[in-house]
Every structure is written in structure tokens, then in C-alpha cells.
Design an enzyme around this catalytic site. Structure first.
Site, PDB file in Angstrom:
ATOM      1  N   GLU A 192     -11.494  -2.039   1.282  1.00 17.70           N
ATOM      2  CA  GLU A 192     -10.335  -1.149   2.052  1.00 17.70           C
ATOM      3  C   GLU A 192     -10.024   0.086   1.249  1.00 17.70           C
ATOM      4  OE1 GLU A 192      -7.293  -4.859   3.167  1.00 17.70           O
ATOM      5  OE2 GLU A 192      -7.962  -4.787   1.003  1.00 17.70           O
ATOM      6  N   ASP A 218       0.908  -1.284  -0.013  1.00 14.42           N
ATOM      7  CA  ASP A 218      -0.070   0.112   0.002  1.00 14.42           C
ATOM      8  C   ASP A 218       0.829   1.306  -0.098  1.00 14.42           C
ATOM      9  OD1 ASP A 218      -1.873  -2.115   0.330  1.00 14.42           O
ATOM     10  OD2 ASP A 218      -2.923  -0.921   2.106  1.00 14.42           O
TER      11      ASP A 218
END
Length: 445
Positions: free
Chosen positions: A303, A62
Site C-alpha cells: 500500500e 492515512d
């Protein structure tokens, strides 16, 4: 590059819904049945097996560019800056890369990078001091240049522990500094807890042992000038006890039966409103609001939710896995989107009829993940695993672990539709605003 501007809208004239009077929107089973893998307009490009890596000593997943509270990607003193979740490789020979990669979240920390051109990156090391860690793991969030305070940046992130399981949306603050040779940070030595799952608006561990509560994304709503924060959550209620109504199913095809497993999918895109003073850097008081969108019966994970305001539309993006779909529904790993014509608190409809905006091709189902869409439609993601031949992911010799950023792609947003239009460099970002030391700010209090 033309500088983007976010303008405020008079809510009295527009009569848009506010945080006090909105209804939660729903991603229905009928919507999800329209998801189509390998549609060329919504498919990530295939990644070459010999892709380049950013740094062979670490694993990266990420990530996100330094931005301001309006969502614009920024540079500082001519430097592009990026944060990422990072894990140091223990075995630099890569013989154990498969084990290390799949256990990476248990040793994750937030690192940072800087670049002169937004393409070639130098790793700067750890962003937060270890003294800031209230729990052992630092998970995803966003790095934001503070408005009204010179050189101050806030790292919004998720403070996580495994035993006992805790996941608290948090923030740590520091100062960004730079010269002709690079970028560094000071501060980031303590953390403020912002909020956590309340068991009323969002499921907590007492209701759902697999609950998700993470990935803060703060921003200013251009319709009212207030600071809000998106996050990933789950619908409040005991796991597996939900009853699905017509609201959750939508209009189903004849003879279609909802699988009993659907009731275990209870993802929600959550939102909270800042009550304390943004100008003073006080992020300690928030009002938890009902979810903007729920996926009850469809999926159990939404998410990294984030938002784009464009041409009078509000685009709400999130990422999800094929493995978190429920009730025999199917869809690729990728970014999903919902669009409102009535501002942040309006009614959201799934983009492209199904919700799918950009998914992995079926020949590389684990190719990329954690897509993030910026205000101009540039999309970053990381490379997960790329098969050498075929799709035998059970045999490590048949695929290559990524742990680095994928090629950036561009998507065009046209009302409720999206189309992929460009493939750019690996790990490339584009800035919409430049900050200098003496930059002055103007923000609505």
C-alpha cells in the site's frame, strides 16, 4: 531549515535505464526470510496507552502533508497543511468505537487540517465537495501544490465502491486560500478518472476478486523531468495460479520448502507515465508501465508506495501488514523499502537485506500503520490499537483504539541501510519549502 533541492541528472551521461527498457525487480522469499521483528534499528517506538488525540469527534488514519510535485513538504502563507482519511464518530461516548473503527473505510472521506507550527492542528472539514464523488468512498492518495499555477492544488485519491467492486485512481483540483486565521479551499467539485487496473500489467477483478488498485503518488522523476505516478497493484494473472520460479524464491536455505499458500501473494508496486499536459492540469492520459517491484510469493499488499531521492539513491517505500504475508512468511505491520543506485527504473534491492524499514514492536503488533517517509526521512503514521496489558486483542476492554496520528519519527538513510534516530511530537510535520501568493515556478515541459 535548509531548503532541499531536487536536481536533474543527464540520463545520457549517466546511462540510466528509462521507462522503455527496465526490468521489474523482485522482493523474494529469501529476502523476506531475513525480516526480523524487534530489531531496535527498525522498530517503531512504543506508544503510551494515554496518547493524545487530534479531535475526539472524528477518526483519522492515512494522512499526508501538502507537498509539491518534487516530493518536498511545503507550507502556504505560513500554514502547514495536511490531508487525512476521516470518518465522523456516530457515538461520541466511544461506547461503539470498536465497531465504528473497523467499519471506517465504508464511510471514509478526505478531510484537511492546518497548523501554525506543524504540531497543533485544527480540523478544516471535508476537502472534496460531495459533487466530486463518482463513487461513495474516498480513499488514500496525496495532496500536491500544482507547479506553474498560482494557488492550485490537486488531490490525487482513490475513488472506490463496494458493490460492484471498483477502485479507480482519480484526481480532483481546487484552489488553496489562507489568511491570518486559517486555511480553506475552493473548487474540488469534480473528479477526473486517471487510470484503473488493466488486467495486462496489473490484476483486475476478473483475475483477482481481492485485487488492490489504489493510493496514487505522482512525482517528477529528476532523471528525465517527466511526471509519473506510483500506485498499489497486484501482479496480472489469475489469483492462485502463479508458478514460483527461482526469480521469486531467491536462494533458499537447505531443506526449506515453499508453502503452497505462497502463490496467493501477488503484490506489486505499480507505475504509470503521464502523457497529457501537467502544465495544463490535464491528468486524463497515462501510459501503464510494468511494475517497478513485485512481491509474488511474499505478500499480497504493498500500500501507499512513495519515493525519496537522496544522495544519488532512489528509495521506494511501501506499507504492508503482517496479515498479508503469504506462504507462512512473517513480518510486522510497517513500512518496507527498496533501493536503486541506477535511478527510478534501475534494479531495486530490499533495504536492510530484508525490506523492513520500520515495523511495530511485537508487544504492540497493531500499534501504528500507514507510514509515510518524507524527503528528509521524517515518518508519519497513525495509531491503530494499543493494548492496556498483554496482547488480548479479542477483548475490547484490553486495548484502546487510536484513530489519531502517532509520534513522528526520523530515520537515517545510508545507502541500502536505514536506522531510526529520533522520536518527535505526535502528528508533527516539517516543511522543506515555503510558498507565497506570488511565487513563480520553473518546470521542465
Amino acid at each position: 531549515m535548509k531548503e532541499l533541492k531536487i536536481t536533474y541528472t543527464d540520463t545520457d551521461n549517466k546511462k540510466l535505464p528509462t521507462y522503455k527498457d527496465y526490468n521489474t525487480s523482485v522482493w523474494t522469499i529469501a529476502d523476506a526470510l531475513k525480516v526480523k521483528t524487534d530489531d531496535l534499528t527498525t522498530s517503531m517506538p512504543l506508544i503510551s496507552y494515554d496518547f493524545p488525540t487530534m479531535d475526539e469527534s472524528i477518526m483519522v488514519w492515512d494522512s499526508g502533508a501538502l507537498r509539491n510535485i518534487h516530493g518536498l513538504t511545503v507550507t502556504f502563507k505560513g500554514w502547514y497543511v495536511m490531508w487525512s482519511l476521516v470518518a465522523n464518530k456516530v457515538d461520541l461516548t466511544n461506547k461503539n468505537i470498536y465497531t465504528e473503527w473497523h467499519n471506517r473505510n465504508n464511510v471514509a472521506y478526505i478531510g484537511y487540517w492546518y497548523s501554525k507550527d506543524g504540531v497543533e492542528w485544527k480540523f478544516g472539514g471535508r476537502l472534496l465537495n460531495k459533487s466530486a464523488d463518482l463513487r461513495p468512498w474516498e480513499w488514500s492518495g496525496g495532496l500536491v501544490m500544482r507547479e506553474g499555477k498560482e494557488n492550485i492544488v490537486d488531490m490525487f485519491y482513490t475513488s472506490v465502491s463496494g458493490e460492484p467492486s471498483e477502485s479507480v485512481v482519480s484526481v480532483s483540483s481546487g484552489k488553496i486560500l489562507a489568511d491570518k486565521d486559517g486555511v480553506w479551499f475552493e473548487g474540488f467539485d469534480k473528479t477526473t478518472e486517471m487510470f484503473q487496473a488493466d488486467g495486462v500489467h496489473y490484476a483486475n477483478i476478473n483475475e483477482d476478486q481481492y485485487f488492490d488498485f489504489r493510493d496514487p503518488h505522482p512525482f517528477i522523476n529528476p532523471n528525465d523531468g517527466q511526471v509519473y505516478c506510483l500506485f498499489e497493484g497486484n501482479v496480472a494473472g489469475m489469483r492462485g495460479s502463479f508458478s514460483l520460479t527461482d526469480k521469486e524464491t531467491g536462494i533458499l536455505p537447505p531443506n526449506y520448502s515453499v508453502d503452497p499458500g505462497a502463490k496467493y501473494g501477488a503484490a506489486a508496486i505499480g507505475i504509470a507515465k503521464l502523457k497529457s499536459s501537467y502544465a495544463d492540469g490535464d491528468f486524463s492520459e497515462w501510459e501503464m508501465l510494468p511494475p517497478l517491484v513485485t512481491a509474488l510469493g511474499v505478500n499480497d499488499q504493498t500500500e501507499r508506495p512513495h519515493i525519496v531521492f537522496k544522495d544519488g539513491y532512489t528509495y521506494l517505500f511501501t506499507i504492508s501488514h503482517h496479515s498479508t504475508y503469504s506462504g507462512n512468511l512473517q513480518g510486522p505491520d510497517g513500512v518496507y523499502g527498496f533501493v536503486s543506485k541506477d535511478g527510478l527504473f534501475g534494479n531495486y534491492k530490499p533495504m536492510n537485506s530484508s525490506g523492513l524499514v520500520l515495523g511495530n514492536h511485537s508487544s504492540q503488533p497493531y500499534g501504528t500503520y500507514s507510514h509515510f517517509v518524507d524527503m528528509e526521512g521524517y515518518v508519519q503514521s497513525f495509531i491503530d490499537t494499543i493494548p492496556a496489558s498483554g496482547q488480548d486483542y479479542q477483548n475490547p476492554s484490553e486495548y484502546r483504539i487510536g484513530g489519531t496520528l502517532a509520534p513522528t519519527v526520523k530515520i537515517e538513510l545510508k545507502e541500502d541501510r536505514s536506522f531510526i534516530s529520533e522520536v518527535l511530537n505526535y502528528a508533527q510535520i516539517f516543511a522543506q519549502k515555503k510558498y507565497l501568493d506570488n511565487y513563480t515556478y520553473d518546470i521542465r515541459s
